[in-house]
Write an enzyme that holds these catalytic residues in place. Sequence first.
Site, PDB file in Angstrom:
ATOM      1  N   GLU A  52       4.457   2.247  -3.028  1.00  0.00           N
ATOM      2  CA  GLU A  52       3.862   1.089  -2.373  1.00  0.00           C
ATOM      3  C   GLU A  52       4.901   0.019  -2.068  1.00  0.00           C
ATOM      4  O   GLU A  52       4.852  -0.632  -1.020  1.00  0.00           O
ATOM      5  CB  GLU A  52       2.735   0.508  -3.229  1.00  0.00           C
ATOM      6  CG  GLU A  52       1.492   1.394  -3.314  1.00  0.00           C
ATOM      7  CD  GLU A  52       0.822   1.615  -1.976  1.00  0.00           C
ATOM      8  OE1 GLU A  52       1.083   0.842  -1.025  1.00  0.00           O
ATOM      9  OE2 GLU A  52       0.026   2.566  -1.868  1.00  0.00           O
ATOM     10  N   TYR A 135      -1.897  -7.123  -2.392  1.00  0.00           N
ATOM     11  CA  TYR A 135      -2.108  -5.762  -1.899  1.00  0.00           C
ATOM     12  C   TYR A 135      -1.602  -4.726  -2.895  1.00  0.00           C
ATOM     13  O   TYR A 135      -2.308  -3.765  -3.228  1.00  0.00           O
ATOM     14  CB  TYR A 135      -1.409  -5.560  -0.551  1.00  0.00           C
ATOM     15  CG  TYR A 135      -1.276  -4.098  -0.218  1.00  0.00           C
ATOM     16  CD1 TYR A 135      -2.367  -3.370   0.250  1.00  0.00           C
ATOM     17  CD2 TYR A 135      -0.074  -3.407  -0.436  1.00  0.00           C
ATOM     18  CE1 TYR A 135      -2.273  -2.012   0.507  1.00  0.00           C
ATOM     19  CE2 TYR A 135       0.029  -2.060  -0.181  1.00  0.00           C
ATOM     20  CZ  TYR A 135      -1.072  -1.366   0.288  1.00  0.00           C
ATOM     21  OH  TYR A 135      -0.979  -0.020   0.526  1.00  0.00           O
ATOM     22  N   ASP A 153      -4.300  -3.238   3.817  1.00  0.00           N
ATOM     23  CA  ASP A 153      -3.008  -3.282   4.504  1.00  0.00           C
ATOM     24  C   ASP A 153      -3.266  -3.351   6.007  1.00  0.00           C
ATOM     25  O   ASP A 153      -4.404  -3.554   6.442  1.00  0.00           O
ATOM     26  CB  ASP A 153      -2.147  -2.078   4.121  1.00  0.00           C
ATOM     27  CG  ASP A 153      -2.704  -0.756   4.645  1.00  0.00           C
ATOM     28  OD1 ASP A 153      -3.839  -0.742   5.184  1.00  0.00           O
ATOM     29  OD2 ASP A 153      -2.014   0.274   4.511  1.00  0.00           O
ATOM     30  N   CYS A 221     -19.424   2.097  14.731  1.00  0.00           N
ATOM     31  CA  CYS A 221     -18.271   1.259  15.068  1.00  0.00           C
ATOM     32  C   CYS A 221     -18.551   0.431  16.317  1.00  0.00           C
ATOM     33  O   CYS A 221     -18.788   0.971  17.403  1.00  0.00           O
ATOM     34  CB  CYS A 221     -17.035   2.122  15.281  1.00  0.00           C
ATOM     35  SG  CYS A 221     -15.559   1.177  15.726  1.00  0.00           S
TER      36      CYS A 221
END
Length: 364
Positions: A52, A135, A153, A221
């Site tokens: 990460e 994050y 992110d 969506c």
Amino acid sequence: MSVQILDAVPDAALSLLDWYDAHARVLPWRAPPDAQSSGALPPDPYGVWLSEIMLQQTTVAAVIPYYERFLSRWPTVRHLAEAPLDDVLHAWAGLGYYARARNLHACAQTLVREHGGRFPETEAELLKLPGIGAYTAAAIASIAFGQRAVVVDGNVERVVSRLFAVEEALPAAKPRLRDLADRLTPSLRPGDYAQAMMDLGATVCTPRSPSCGACPLAQGCAARASGTPERWPLKAPKAEKPTRHGLVFWLEAEGHVLLRRRPPRGLLGGLPEIPSSEWTGTPVGGGWHLMDQAPIEVDWQLLPGGVRHTFTHFHLELTIARGLLPRRINPVEGFWHPVEAIETAGLPTVMAKAARHALTPRLV
């Protein structure tokens, strides 16, 4: 459409997890999907953290070889903590954003000193560690420890902004997108869900030409329903980056080149470099007005052309001056490094470009 998605949040999460089970990217720091049920080894917190940190503002393809080299050389937090910082910075060379490497080393030392080399399992405790922000703390907590955490992110921001057709532009929209991501995040398999959202954004809900027909969330969506899903996320206009200029001094003696180390703090902190002038907003032009910043008085030759490099907040244009000495002397600052082994010096990318330019005349 937003109401439709929120009304069906559990179904949406399950659909995404089903998709992830079939389409998860195979990455060296990942456990297989639903590792707990399958009896596979759970994700290693050290590997999750290392990946990460490396993935911040860097592509997966660029990170993989660095990750594998780091893990081979320093297989545990304790190994990394005991490594000299110079070795870590050298191994990081080429990845950019070198503060990440310094924080990585500081974090490893903190983990050994204060936590016995083990990662704390809560976001609150993870946030206290050097170099770990919101994050990264959420990613480690969810992926490595199975805690429900809201992992957001750039990929997740894009997916969420399209699902709900968020009309507020980034970066101002970040709090709204995090709130929506929170409402979508399930308690079931939170680590897999976080990685599923990342993979969806990276492989399906891409910035340009998203593959809506392959998306498990397409039915609800709002961006897809609009017919122009690539319109989202909205982004505020970026300010134009300024350009700075400088002169690099490539000084050779007996097959060696003079290098020096940058100050430990600031841009490229602690890394080796070719001595250079200050970087200013004034174009170098002939370059001679910067010669008073040369490390030594010799017959400097300005090489034609130059190199250009882009940092986060500015562009940098460098002109190279080359000088020769008959023998090595003890420099006021710096050290001599073999020219033929310049690739082993651990130079940051901008200085590696300058070195290649300095060596080009003898290669053509």
